[in-house]
Design a protein around this motif. Sequence first.
Motif, PDB file in Angstrom:
ATOM      1  N   ALA A   1     -29.868   7.403   3.215  1.00  0.00           N
ATOM      2  CA  ALA A   1     -29.233   7.826   1.959  1.00  0.00           C
ATOM      3  C   ALA A   1     -27.807   7.299   1.820  1.00  0.00           C
ATOM      4  CB  ALA A   1     -29.228   9.346   1.864  1.00  0.00           C
ATOM      5  N   ASP A   2     -27.241   6.813   2.917  1.00  0.00           N
ATOM      6  CA  ASP A   2     -25.882   6.263   2.861  1.00  0.00           C
ATOM      7  C   ASP A   2     -25.882   4.766   2.566  1.00  0.00           C
ATOM      8  OD1 ASP A   2     -25.277   8.487   5.530  1.00  0.00           O
ATOM      9  OD2 ASP A   2     -24.407   8.681   3.519  1.00  0.00           O
ATOM     10  N   THR A   3     -27.056   4.184   2.413  1.00  0.00           N
ATOM     11  CA  THR A   3     -27.146   2.781   2.012  1.00  0.00           C
ATOM     12  C   THR A   3     -26.585   2.623   0.602  1.00  0.00           C
ATOM     13  OG1 THR A   3     -29.065   2.290   3.392  1.00  0.00           O
ATOM     14  CG2 THR A   3     -28.731   0.900   1.452  1.00  0.00           C
ATOM     15  N   ALA A   4     -25.589   1.766   0.461  1.00  0.00           N
ATOM     16  CA  ALA A   4     -24.908   1.645  -0.823  1.00  0.00           C
ATOM     17  C   ALA A   4     -23.949   0.459  -0.801  1.00  0.00           C
ATOM     18  CB  ALA A   4     -24.106   2.926  -1.119  1.00  0.00           C
ATOM     19  N   VAL A   5     -23.451   0.118  -1.967  1.00  0.00           N
ATOM     20  CA  VAL A   5     -22.307  -0.781  -2.066  1.00  0.00           C
ATOM     21  C   VAL A   5     -21.064   0.092  -1.999  1.00  0.00           C
ATOM     22  CG1 VAL A   5     -21.042  -2.420  -3.486  1.00  0.00           C
ATOM     23  CG2 VAL A   5     -23.555  -2.492  -3.409  1.00  0.00           C
ATOM     24  N   TYR A   6     -20.188  -0.227  -1.084  1.00  0.00           N
ATOM     25  CA  TYR A   6     -18.967   0.537  -0.895  1.00  0.00           C
ATOM     26  C   TYR A   6     -17.795  -0.236  -1.476  1.00  0.00           C
ATOM     27  CZ  TYR A   6     -21.408   3.871   2.037  1.00  0.00           C
ATOM     28  OH  TYR A   6     -22.266   4.861   2.488  1.00  0.00           O
ATOM     29  N   TYR A   7     -17.048   0.444  -2.336  1.00  0.00           N
ATOM     30  CA  TYR A   7     -15.880  -0.153  -2.979  1.00  0.00           C
ATOM     31  C   TYR A   7     -14.602   0.557  -2.513  1.00  0.00           C
ATOM     32  CZ  TYR A   7     -19.064  -2.035  -6.597  1.00  0.00           C
ATOM     33  OH  TYR A   7     -20.064  -2.689  -7.282  1.00  0.00           O
ATOM     34  N   CYS A   8     -13.536  -0.211  -2.372  1.00  0.00           N
ATOM     35  CA  CYS A   8     -12.214   0.408  -2.292  1.00  0.00           C
ATOM     36  C   CYS A   8     -11.494   0.104  -3.603  1.00  0.00           C
ATOM     37  CB  CYS A   8     -11.409  -0.075  -1.099  1.00  0.00           C
ATOM     38  SG  CYS A   8     -11.080  -1.852  -1.028  1.00  0.00           S
ATOM     39  N   ALA A   9     -10.594   0.965  -3.972  1.00  0.00           N
ATOM     40  CA  ALA A   9      -9.896   0.805  -5.246  1.00  0.00           C
ATOM     41  C   ALA A   9      -8.541   1.500  -5.192  1.00  0.00           C
ATOM     42  CB  ALA A   9     -10.725   1.391  -6.387  1.00  0.00           C
ATOM     43  N   ARG A  10      -7.612   0.970  -5.959  1.00  0.00           N
ATOM     44  CA  ARG A  10      -6.332   1.641  -6.109  1.00  0.00           C
ATOM     45  C   ARG A  10      -6.532   2.838  -7.031  1.00  0.00           C
ATOM     46  NH1 ARG A  10      -1.267  -1.628  -8.608  1.00  0.00           N
ATOM     47  NH2 ARG A  10      -2.537  -1.337 -10.504  1.00  0.00           N
TER      48      ARG A  10
ATOM     49  N   ILE B   1       0.835  -1.190   0.000  1.00  0.00           N
ATOM     50  CA  ILE B   1       0.000   0.000   0.000  1.00  0.00           C
ATOM     51  C   ILE B   1       0.879   1.253   0.000  1.00  0.00           C
ATOM     52  CG2 ILE B   1      -0.300   0.428   2.478  1.00  0.00           C
ATOM     53  CD1 ILE B   1      -3.342   0.566   1.911  1.00  0.00           C
ATOM     54  N   SER B   2       2.112   1.091   0.452  1.00  0.00           N
ATOM     55  CA  SER B   2       3.044   2.220   0.538  1.00  0.00           C
ATOM     56  C   SER B   2       3.825   2.367  -0.759  1.00  0.00           C
ATOM     57  CB  SER B   2       3.991   2.046   1.726  1.00  0.00           C
ATOM     58  OG  SER B   2       4.625   0.785   1.666  1.00  0.00           O
ATOM     59  N   SER B   3       3.124   2.700  -1.825  1.00  0.00           N
ATOM     60  CA  SER B   3       3.718   2.928  -3.136  1.00  0.00           C
ATOM     61  C   SER B   3       3.601   4.396  -3.493  1.00  0.00           C
ATOM     62  CB  SER B   3       3.014   2.088  -4.194  1.00  0.00           C
ATOM     63  OG  SER B   3       3.374   2.509  -5.496  1.00  0.00           O
ATOM     64  N   SER B   4       4.640   4.929  -4.126  1.00  0.00           N
ATOM     65  CA  SER B   4       4.603   6.339  -4.515  1.00  0.00           C
ATOM     66  C   SER B   4       3.772   6.589  -5.767  1.00  0.00           C
ATOM     67  CB  SER B   4       6.030   6.850  -4.737  1.00  0.00           C
ATOM     68  OG  SER B   4       6.648   6.134  -5.784  1.00  0.00           O
ATOM     69  N   SER B   5       3.263   5.509  -6.369  1.00  0.00           N
ATOM     70  CA  SER B   5       2.506   5.647  -7.616  1.00  0.00           C
ATOM     71  C   SER B   5       0.991   5.678  -7.431  1.00  0.00           C
ATOM     72  CB  SER B   5       2.846   4.483  -8.554  1.00  0.00           C
ATOM     73  OG  SER B   5       4.197   4.498  -8.910  1.00  0.00           O
ATOM     74  N   TYR B   6       0.544   5.375  -6.206  1.00  0.00           N
ATOM     75  CA  TYR B   6      -0.900   5.198  -6.023  1.00  0.00           C
ATOM     76  C   TYR B   6      -1.428   5.840  -4.753  1.00  0.00           C
ATOM     77  CZ  TYR B   6       0.213   1.449  -9.316  1.00  0.00           C
ATOM     78  OH  TYR B   6       0.678   0.731 -10.386  1.00  0.00           O
ATOM     79  N   TYR B   7      -2.617   6.395  -4.865  1.00  0.00           N
ATOM     80  CA  TYR B   7      -3.483   6.634  -3.729  1.00  0.00           C
ATOM     81  C   TYR B   7      -4.389   5.413  -3.613  1.00  0.00           C
ATOM     82  CZ  TYR B   7      -2.442  11.617  -2.847  1.00  0.00           C
ATOM     83  OH  TYR B   7      -1.853  12.799  -2.490  1.00  0.00           O
ATOM     84  N   TRP B   8      -5.203   5.412  -2.582  1.00  0.00           N
ATOM     85  CA  TRP B   8      -6.180   4.347  -2.365  1.00  0.00           C
ATOM     86  C   TRP B   8      -7.505   5.002  -2.019  1.00  0.00           C
ATOM     87  CZ3 TRP B   8      -4.267  -0.442  -3.457  1.00  0.00           C
ATOM     88  CH2 TRP B   8      -2.875  -0.517  -3.584  1.00  0.00           C
ATOM     89  N   GLY B   9      -8.543   4.612  -2.751  1.00  0.00           N
ATOM     90  CA  GLY B   9      -9.779   5.353  -2.639  1.00  0.00           C
ATOM     91  C   GLY B   9     -10.987   4.528  -2.217  1.00  0.00           C
ATOM     92  N   TRP B  10     -12.013   5.275  -1.820  1.00  0.00           N
ATOM     93  CA  TRP B  10     -13.320   4.685  -1.520  1.00  0.00           C
ATOM     94  C   TRP B  10     -14.344   5.309  -2.457  1.00  0.00           C
ATOM     95  CZ3 TRP B  10     -14.228   0.637   1.635  1.00  0.00           C
ATOM     96  CH2 TRP B  10     -13.265   0.324   2.606  1.00  0.00           C
ATOM     97  N   ILE B  11     -15.189   4.466  -3.003  1.00  0.00           N
ATOM     98  CA  ILE B  11     -16.255   4.887  -3.910  1.00  0.00           C
ATOM     99  C   ILE B  11     -17.507   4.122  -3.484  1.00  0.00           C
ATOM    100  CG2 ILE B  11     -17.012   5.044  -6.318  1.00  0.00           C
ATOM    101  CD1 ILE B  11     -13.457   4.005  -5.780  1.00  0.00           C
TER     102      ILE B  11
END
Lengths: 128, 111
Positions: free
Chosen positions: A90-99, A29-39
Motif C-alpha cells: 500500500a506504500d507503493t507510490a510516487v513520492y514528491y517533495c515540495a516547498r 532550505i533555511s528560510s523563515s518563509s517555508y516548510y518543506w514537505g513530502w507528498i
Amino acid sequence: QPQLQESGPGLVKPSETLSLMCTVSGGPISSSSYYWGWIRQTPGKGLEWIGSIFYSGNTYYSPSLKSRVTISVDTSKNQLSLKLTSVTAADTAVYYCARHRCSGGKCFSFPPISFDPWGQGTLLTVSS
Amino acid sequence: QSALTQPASVSGSPGQSITISCSGASSDVGTYNLVSWYQQHPGKAPQLMIYEVNKRPSGVSDRFSGSKSGNTASLTISGLQAEDEADYYCSSYAGNTNLVVFGGGTHLTVL
C-alpha cells in the motif's frame, strides 16, 4: 524558484524501511518563509500529504502515517529526508517533495498552506 | 477515501468556462480561507494554480480563479484551452493536527 530533486532506491521489500532524499537547489532550505514537505501519489489515485518540516526541525505529520514516519532536514547539505518504516504494498507510490509556503510568508506566525514548487517525483515500489 | 470531495470528471469545449467544486467540512474548508488548487498533467508533478482560496501565483493565467462559499470551494477556468486538459486537486489547511487534506482529484476533458 528553487529546484527540488527526489532520490531513492526505487524498490523496497515489504516490512523494510523506505528512505528517500530530497535535494534543494537554487535557494536555501533555511528560510523563515517555508516548510518543506513530502507528498505521495498512489498509482492512478490522488495525493496524500505525508509530513512537513521547518529548517529548525519542527515537524508536522499526517495522523494516518505518524507512527511510521520520520522527516529530517540537513541545512548544511540543503536536503530533507523521509523514512517510512514497516512498508507494505500500500506504500507503493510516487513520492514528491515540495516547498510548503506559509501563509503570509511567516512561518513563525502562520502555518504552511500551499506546495510550490514540487520535485519531479520518484516512484517507490514495495515488492518482494 | 479523500477528506475533500471533488467530482471525478468535468468537461467543456474550447472557449467555454467550467467550474470544479471541492466540498469539505467546517473543520477545514469552512473555517479557513486556506484552500489551494493544483493542476497535474500526465506524468508530471502537480503545479500550484490557486492559493488562499483566490490568489494566483506569479505566472498563472488569470483564466484561473477560485472562490469559496461555506464548506465548498470552487475553481473556475474560463476560456478553456486544450492545454487545460489535466487533473485538478484541491487542498485545504485543516488545523495543526492534520495540516493538509487533499481532494480526490477531478479530470478535466477539453472536448
